[in-house]
Design a protein around this motif. Structure first.
Motif, mmCIF file in Angstrom:
data_model
loop_
_atom_site.group_PDB
_atom_site.id
_atom_site.type_symbol
_atom_site.label_atom_id
_atom_site.label_comp_id
_atom_site.label_asym_id
_atom_site.label_seq_id
_atom_site.Cartn_x
_atom_site.Cartn_y
_atom_site.Cartn_z
ATOM 1 N N TRP A 95 44.470 41.889 35.576
ATOM 2 C CA TRP A 95 44.999 42.955 35.768
ATOM 3 C C TRP A 95 46.129 43.294 36.873
ATOM 4 O O TRP A 95 46.081 42.374 38.011
ATOM 5 N N GLY A 97 47.401 46.292 39.972
ATOM 6 C CA GLY A 97 46.716 47.249 40.752
ATOM 7 C C GLY A 97 47.894 47.498 41.822
ATOM 8 O O GLY A 97 48.646 47.164 41.838
ATOM 9 N N GLN A 107 43.892 50.139 38.474
ATOM 10 C CA GLN A 107 44.064 48.937 37.890
ATOM 11 C C GLN A 107 44.287 49.032 36.482
ATOM 12 O O GLN A 107 43.844 50.242 35.944
ATOM 13 N N HIS A 111 40.137 44.529 32.810
ATOM 14 C CA HIS A 111 39.135 44.580 34.069
ATOM 15 C C HIS A 111 37.808 45.224 33.634
ATOM 16 O O HIS A 111 37.378 45.446 32.765
#
Length: 381
Positions: A95, A97, A107, A111
């Motif tokens: 991911w 973020g 995010q 995830h």
């Protein structure tokens, strides 16, 4: 349903866009690369050939972890490669973020779903029953907002679907890390909300509640069914003492839109390269306790002794309930982590002879407890 989902996502994004921005990071980006190599020994009481050999010892996995950060923008990815019989290679998580402040972040990608005790509702190598039904350390594709206050913590997420490898009307592949609905059904448009309250002067006690709702698309009828779940939990963590306690109660319901007379009270789920059937309605109760023993020696640093229990009450007529209990210890020696587990299963696909329907019909009238003794040793770098 779709309009509600779009409205919730729009509100979430609007909230994020007006968040408080942190100070700029240093000009130089941060990059961390790590991973692990693991081997596994197991001896299963229901496998007569294995008992004759004295168990099996072989390759478990190679994994690679990458973390990066620059100007508050984050990257976190973990790739795992198992033996071919366990699904081969796949992404556990991956991911992008952004940190809005030291207390909030977003995010986007693959995830962990915010549901129940995290990161794990267990202490052992085998997790707990919640994992095998898709409610422990589950990872899906979507967007998640995280806020961590001094006493209150909450997460809100929208997931478009589980891991998708072949887009369109194809069945979902079971070559994945966490259990998801597979076969002729697909998870889609899921919303999760989790709230945690920290307790005590040390803030190492927490109580929490989780809610989940979404759709499940049937490839035969081309219609969406529904699914929902909820959980409450308590956890006492280790930092202020040597004890760890985990307690959780949850329910779930899955309502696929099967063809006429196609609903048998079960749905197919898959991970690690194989599918099995799971009851569409039930509750799961889990409890775990662990005690950390520090050790001063040249190699061994500590031993974590634990016992984790799970009970799956299936709310489908004629289905026999499932249970599991894992008694064991985690031995820590520098970069080495060694799990030694006595894992007992009752109507459990990984801990008994019945695979396909252990978490659905079970084997009424014929089920016994089975034992798998397991040693997993890993070098983490």
């Amino acid at each position: 349903m779709h309009k509600t989902l779009l409205l919730l996502v729009s509100c979430l994004i609007s909230t994020l866009c007006y968040g408080q921005y942190p100070e700029e990071d240093p000009a130089e980006p941060v990059l961390k690369i790590g991973g692990a190599v693991r081997f596994n020994y197991n001896l299963s009481t229901w496998k007569e050939d294995q008992l004759e050999r004295g168990g099996d010892f072989g390759y478990d996995l190679f994994r690679l972890n990458v973390e990066a950060k620059y100007k508050g923008i984050l990257l976190n990815a973990e790739y795992r490669h198992y033996a071919a019989g366990f699904g081969g290679g796949f992404l556990k998580q991956g991911w992008f973020g952004y940190e809005f402040s030291d207390k909030s972040a977003i995010q986007v990608g693959l995830h962990q779903v915010p549901f129940g005790i995290q990161q794990y509702n267990s202490n052992n190598f085998f997790f707990n029953l919640t994992y095998y039904i898709g409610f422990e350390d589950d990872h899906d594709m979507g967007i998640k907002y995280i806020h961590e206050g001094d006493r209150w913590q909450w997460q809100a997420a929208y997931y478009k679907n589980a891991e998708e490898f072949v887009f369109g009307m194809a069945e979902a592949s079971p070559n994945r890390y966490s259990y998801d609905i597979t076969g002729r059904n697909k998870e889609n448009n899921q919303i999760d909300l989790k709230v945690v309250r920290l307790l005590g002067d040390s803030l190492h006690h927490e109580i929490g509640a989780s809610l989940q709702g979404g759709l499940v698309y049937n490839l035969d009828t081309e219609q969406n069914g529904t699914r929902y779940a909820g959980a409450v939990h308590y956890e006492h963590e280790l930092p202020d003492s040597r004890w760890n306690v985990k307690l959780q109660a949850m329910f779930y319901r899955i309502n696929p839109k099967y063809p006429v007379e196609g609903d048998l009270g079960l749905v197919q789920m898959g991970a690690y390269g194989a599918n099995y059937n799971v009851a569409t309605d039930g509750e799961i109760y889990t409890a775990g306790v662990a005690y950390l023993v520090p050790i001063e020696s040249r190699l061994l640093e500590s031993v974590l002794i634990y016992d984790n229990y799970g009970y799956f009450n299936k709310r489908v007529s004629g289905f026999e309930d499932s249970q599991m209990n894992v008694l064991g210890a985690l031995w820590t020696a520098g970069p080495m982590f060694i799990y030694t587990d006595a894992a007992f299963g009752y109507n459990h696909p990984w801990l008994g002879p019945e695979w396909e329907n252990a978490l659905a019909f079970g084997t009424p009238g014929e089920t016994d407890w089975h034992l798998r003794f397991n040693i997993n040793m890993g070098y983490y770098f």
